[in-house]
Design a protein around this motif. Sequence first.
Motif, PDB file in Angstrom:
ATOM      1  N   PRO A   1      12.513  29.456 -23.703  1.00  0.00           N
ATOM      2  CA  PRO A   1      11.658  30.109 -24.612  1.00  0.00           C
ATOM      3  C   PRO A   1      11.129  31.121 -24.724  1.00  0.00           C
ATOM      4  O   PRO A   1      11.814  31.993 -23.278  1.00  0.00           O
ATOM      5  N   SER A   2      10.929  31.454 -25.458  1.00  0.00           N
ATOM      6  CA  SER A   2      10.490  33.615 -25.206  1.00  0.00           C
ATOM      7  C   SER A   2       8.704  32.990 -23.456  1.00  0.00           C
ATOM      8  O   SER A   2       7.941  32.479 -24.019  1.00  0.00           O
ATOM      9  N   GLY A   3       9.099  33.828 -23.181  1.00  0.00           N
ATOM     10  CA  GLY A   3       8.003  34.530 -22.120  1.00  0.00           C
ATOM     11  C   GLY A   3       9.155  33.640 -21.211  1.00  0.00           C
ATOM     12  O   GLY A   3       8.029  33.588 -19.690  1.00  0.00           O
ATOM     13  N   SER A   4      10.337  33.714 -20.800  1.00  0.00           N
ATOM     14  CA  SER A   4      10.470  32.300 -20.435  1.00  0.00           C
ATOM     15  C   SER A   4      10.844  33.186 -18.556  1.00  0.00           C
ATOM     16  O   SER A   4      11.038  32.566 -17.287  1.00  0.00           O
ATOM     17  N   GLY A   5      11.081  34.067 -18.750  1.00  0.00           N
ATOM     18  CA  GLY A   5      11.537  34.947 -17.829  1.00  0.00           C
ATOM     19  C   GLY A   5      13.002  35.724 -17.574  1.00  0.00           C
ATOM     20  O   GLY A   5      13.579  36.279 -16.767  1.00  0.00           O
ATOM     21  N   LYS A   6      13.779  34.779 -19.004  1.00  0.00           N
ATOM     22  CA  LYS A   6      15.355  34.822 -18.863  1.00  0.00           C
ATOM     23  C   LYS A   6      15.454  36.719 -18.470  1.00  0.00           C
ATOM     24  O   LYS A   6      16.541  37.583 -17.949  1.00  0.00           O
ATOM     25  N   THR A   7      15.413  37.585 -19.280  1.00  0.00           N
ATOM     26  CA  THR A   7      15.583  38.711 -19.207  1.00  0.00           C
ATOM     27  C   THR A   7      14.825  39.465 -17.790  1.00  0.00           C
ATOM     28  O   THR A   7      15.665  40.872 -17.132  1.00  0.00           O
ATOM     29  N   THR A   8      13.861  38.989 -17.229  1.00  0.00           N
ATOM     30  CA  THR A   8      12.821  39.488 -15.726  1.00  0.00           C
ATOM     31  C   THR A   8      14.413  39.314 -15.000  1.00  0.00           C
ATOM     32  O   THR A   8      14.766  40.010 -13.637  1.00  0.00           O
ATOM     33  N   LEU A   9      14.738  38.011 -15.119  1.00  0.00           N
ATOM     34  CA  LEU A   9      15.596  37.190 -14.482  1.00  0.00           C
ATOM     35  C   LEU A   9      17.005  38.298 -13.895  1.00  0.00           C
ATOM     36  O   LEU A   9      17.663  38.892 -13.108  1.00  0.00           O
TER      37      LEU A   9
ATOM     38  N   ASP B   1      21.681  40.944 -22.928  1.00  0.00           N
ATOM     39  CA  ASP B   1      20.257  40.047 -22.568  1.00  0.00           C
ATOM     40  C   ASP B   1      20.334  39.947 -25.069  1.00  0.00           C
ATOM     41  O   ASP B   1      20.188  41.005 -25.537  1.00  0.00           O
ATOM     42  N   GLU B   2      20.266  38.847 -25.166  1.00  0.00           N
ATOM     43  CA  GLU B   2      19.977  38.964 -26.310  1.00  0.00           C
ATOM     44  C   GLU B   2      21.020  39.689 -27.644  1.00  0.00           C
ATOM     45  O   GLU B   2      20.447  39.919 -28.528  1.00  0.00           O
ATOM     46  N   PRO B   3      22.160  39.779 -27.187  1.00  0.00           N
ATOM     47  CA  PRO B   3      23.524  40.693 -27.463  1.00  0.00           C
ATOM     48  C   PRO B   3      23.538  40.604 -29.218  1.00  0.00           C
ATOM     49  O   PRO B   3      23.651  41.778 -29.682  1.00  0.00           O
TER      50      PRO B   3
HETATM   51  N1  LIG Z   1       7.650  45.205 -17.833  1.00  0.00           N
HETATM   52  C1  LIG Z   1       6.128  43.868 -16.999  1.00  0.00           C
HETATM   53  N2  LIG Z   1       5.120  44.798 -17.202  1.00  0.00           N
HETATM   54  C2  LIG Z   1       4.263  43.311 -17.274  1.00  0.00           C
HETATM   55  N3  LIG Z   1       4.863  41.894 -18.092  1.00  0.00           N
HETATM   56  C3  LIG Z   1       5.696  42.168 -17.760  1.00  0.00           C
HETATM   57  C4  LIG Z   1       7.067  42.886 -17.758  1.00  0.00           C
HETATM   58  N4  LIG Z   1       8.033  42.633 -18.372  1.00  0.00           N
HETATM   59  C5  LIG Z   1       7.861  41.161 -18.553  1.00  0.00           C
HETATM   60  N5  LIG Z   1       6.523  40.325 -17.582  1.00  0.00           N
HETATM   61  C6  LIG Z   1       6.265  39.422 -18.416  1.00  0.00           C
HETATM   62  O1  LIG Z   1       6.894  38.322 -18.026  1.00  0.00           O
HETATM   63  C7  LIG Z   1       7.020  36.708 -18.005  1.00  0.00           C
HETATM   64  C8  LIG Z   1       9.058  37.083 -18.403  1.00  0.00           C
HETATM   65  O2  LIG Z   1       9.382  38.361 -20.013  1.00  0.00           O
HETATM   66  P1  LIG Z   1      10.977  38.336 -19.708  1.00  0.00           P
HETATM   67  O3  LIG Z   1      10.790  39.763 -20.859  1.00  0.00           O
HETATM   68  O4  LIG Z   1      11.096  38.013 -18.512  1.00  0.00           O
HETATM   69  O5  LIG Z   1      10.647  36.892 -20.452  1.00  0.00           O
HETATM   70  P2  LIG Z   1      12.247  35.799 -21.644  1.00  0.00           P
HETATM   71  O6  LIG Z   1      12.329  34.708 -21.256  1.00  0.00           O
HETATM   72  O7  LIG Z   1      13.049  37.014 -21.578  1.00  0.00           O
HETATM   73  O8  LIG Z   1      11.162  36.134 -23.287  1.00  0.00           O
HETATM   74  P3  LIG Z   1      11.996  36.399 -24.106  1.00  0.00           P
HETATM   75  O9  LIG Z   1      12.860  35.990 -24.817  1.00  0.00           O
HETATM   76  O10 LIG Z   1      10.714  37.304 -25.224  1.00  0.00           O
HETATM   77  O11 LIG Z   1      12.308  38.193 -24.673  1.00  0.00           O
HETATM   78  C9  LIG Z   1       6.246  37.512 -19.835  1.00  0.00           C
HETATM   79  O12 LIG Z   1       5.389  37.069 -19.396  1.00  0.00           O
HETATM   80  C10 LIG Z   1       6.266  38.761 -19.393  1.00  0.00           C
HETATM   81  O13 LIG Z   1       5.094  39.464 -20.475  1.00  0.00           O
END
Ligand SMILES: Nc1ncnc2c1ncn2[C@@H]1O[C@H](COP(=O)(O)OP(=O)(O)OP(=O)(O)O)[C@@H](O)[C@H]1O
Length: 365
Positions: free
Chosen positions: A36-44, A161-163
Motif C-alpha cells: 500500500p501507499s507509504g509502505s516503503g516500496k519507492t524508498t527500497l 517506479d509505477e511505470p
Molecule cells: N524524502 C523523504 N523525506 C521524508 N519522508 C519520506 C521521504 N521519502 C519517503 N518518505 C516517507 O517514507 C514512507 C515510505 O515512502 P515510500 O515513497 O517509500 O512509500 P511507497 O510504498 O513507495 O508509497 P507510494 O505507493 O505512495 O509511492 C512514507 O511515509 C513517506 O512519507
Amino acid sequence: MGIKIRNVTKAFGTYTAIQDINLQIQKGDFVALLGPSGSGKTTLLRLIAGLENLDAGKIFFNGIDYTAKTVKERKVGFVFQHYALFKHMTIFENVAFGLKVKPRKIRPTKKEIKEKVMELLKFVQLEHLADRYPAQLSGGQRQRIALARALAVEPEVLLLDEPFGALDAKVRQELRRWLREIHQKLNITTIFVTHDQEEALEMADTVVIMNHGKIEQIGSPEEVYEKPANAFVYSFLGKVNEFKGESLVTNFPHVKGTEEAVGYIRPHEIVLHQQSNENSIPAVVIHINKAGSTVRFELKRLDTDELFEVEMTSDHYKKQGPFHKGEILYAEFKNIVLFDRKTNSIQTEKNVQGEVVSAISSYMS
Ligand SMILES: Nc1ncnc2c1ncn2[C@@H]1O[C@H](COP(=O)(O)OP(=O)(O)OP(=O)(O)O)[C@@H](O)[C@H]1O
C-alpha cells in the motif's frame, strides 16, 4: 546481476521508512515490490539505485559490496511514473542522451550512437517517431521511449517506479504484456514498484509484499496468492469479506470468545441459495452489478446487519438467477480462512465449512 539486501534500514528524521529488510534477488528475475501507499516500496527501490543513502545494512551486487557505490557505478536504468523525458529534445535526442554524456574515453562515436538509438527505437517499436518531441506522443508511447532511454546505457539492473501508473487501463494492459516480452528477450534483472496487486501478480516472477517498511512475504504469484503468510497478505491480494467477533460467533455457534479471531472469505467463495440450509445465513440483496463476465452482489446479513460481497460467473448466474434487489437469499460460506490477530498467523485455510467449524472450536476453546 543478482542483488542481496542485508539488514537494510532507512529513516527520514524520526520516521523509519525501511526497517531491517533482507531480500535476495536472483540474476534475471522479474520482481514486483507490492504494497500500500507509504509502505516503503519507492524508498527500497531508491536505496537499490543508490539515490538514497541507507542508515544501516549492506547492499551487494553480484556478491560485491555496493553500499558505498554511486548511482553511476551501479549501472542501473530507471523508468519513473511521470515520464522524465526532456521536453526540448526530440525522441532521438532523448534516447541518445545517456550515451552522449558518457566520458569522452568511453563515449561511442556519432555513428555508433545513431545506430544504437535507432536499434532501441526499433526494439520499442517506435522508430517512426524519432524526430518528434515528447509532447507529440501519447502517454504509453512516452513510457516506451523512457524505457528505450533507460536501456541505452546497457544497464545491468532495470528499476521501474509505477511505470504505468499514470496511464489508462487499456494502455496499461498493453504495456504490461509488452514489458514482460521485453524482459523475456533481454533477461535483465528487473524490479518494479506497484501498489496494484493485479499488475504484480500478472507480471512478476517474484512478488515482494511490503507493509510499514517491512517485507510481509516473498514468493511467486501463485505462492503469495494461494499460501498467504498472514492476514495482511490475504486481504491485500484480492477482495475479501472480513468477519470478526460476534459475526463469527453467530455464523459458527460452536465458537466461544472470538476477540482474537478474524475470518476472511473471498467473494467468489460464497454460494447463494434461494432456500435455507443448516450452513447458510440469511441476507438481503442490496445491489446487483451484472456488467462483464462476473456478476457482483452486495448483500446485508439479517443477523448482524453487516454488508458483504459475493461474486459468481455470469454463466452461473444465468442458471441460478435471476435474483432481485430486496430479495432474501441464503449465503453459504465456503473456504473461510481464519487468522489469529495476536500472532498474525493463519489458523486454518481452504477448508469446507464443517472442517472450519471444528478448527475454530478447537482453537477458541
Ligand atoms: N524524502 C523523504 N523525506 C521524508 N519522508 C519520506 C521521504 N521519502 C519517503 N518518505 C516517507 O517514507 C514512507 C515510505 O515512502 P515510500 O515513497 O517509500 O512509500 P511507497 O510504498 O513507495 O508509497 P507510494 O505507493 O505512495 O509511492 C512514507 O511515509 C513517506 O512519507
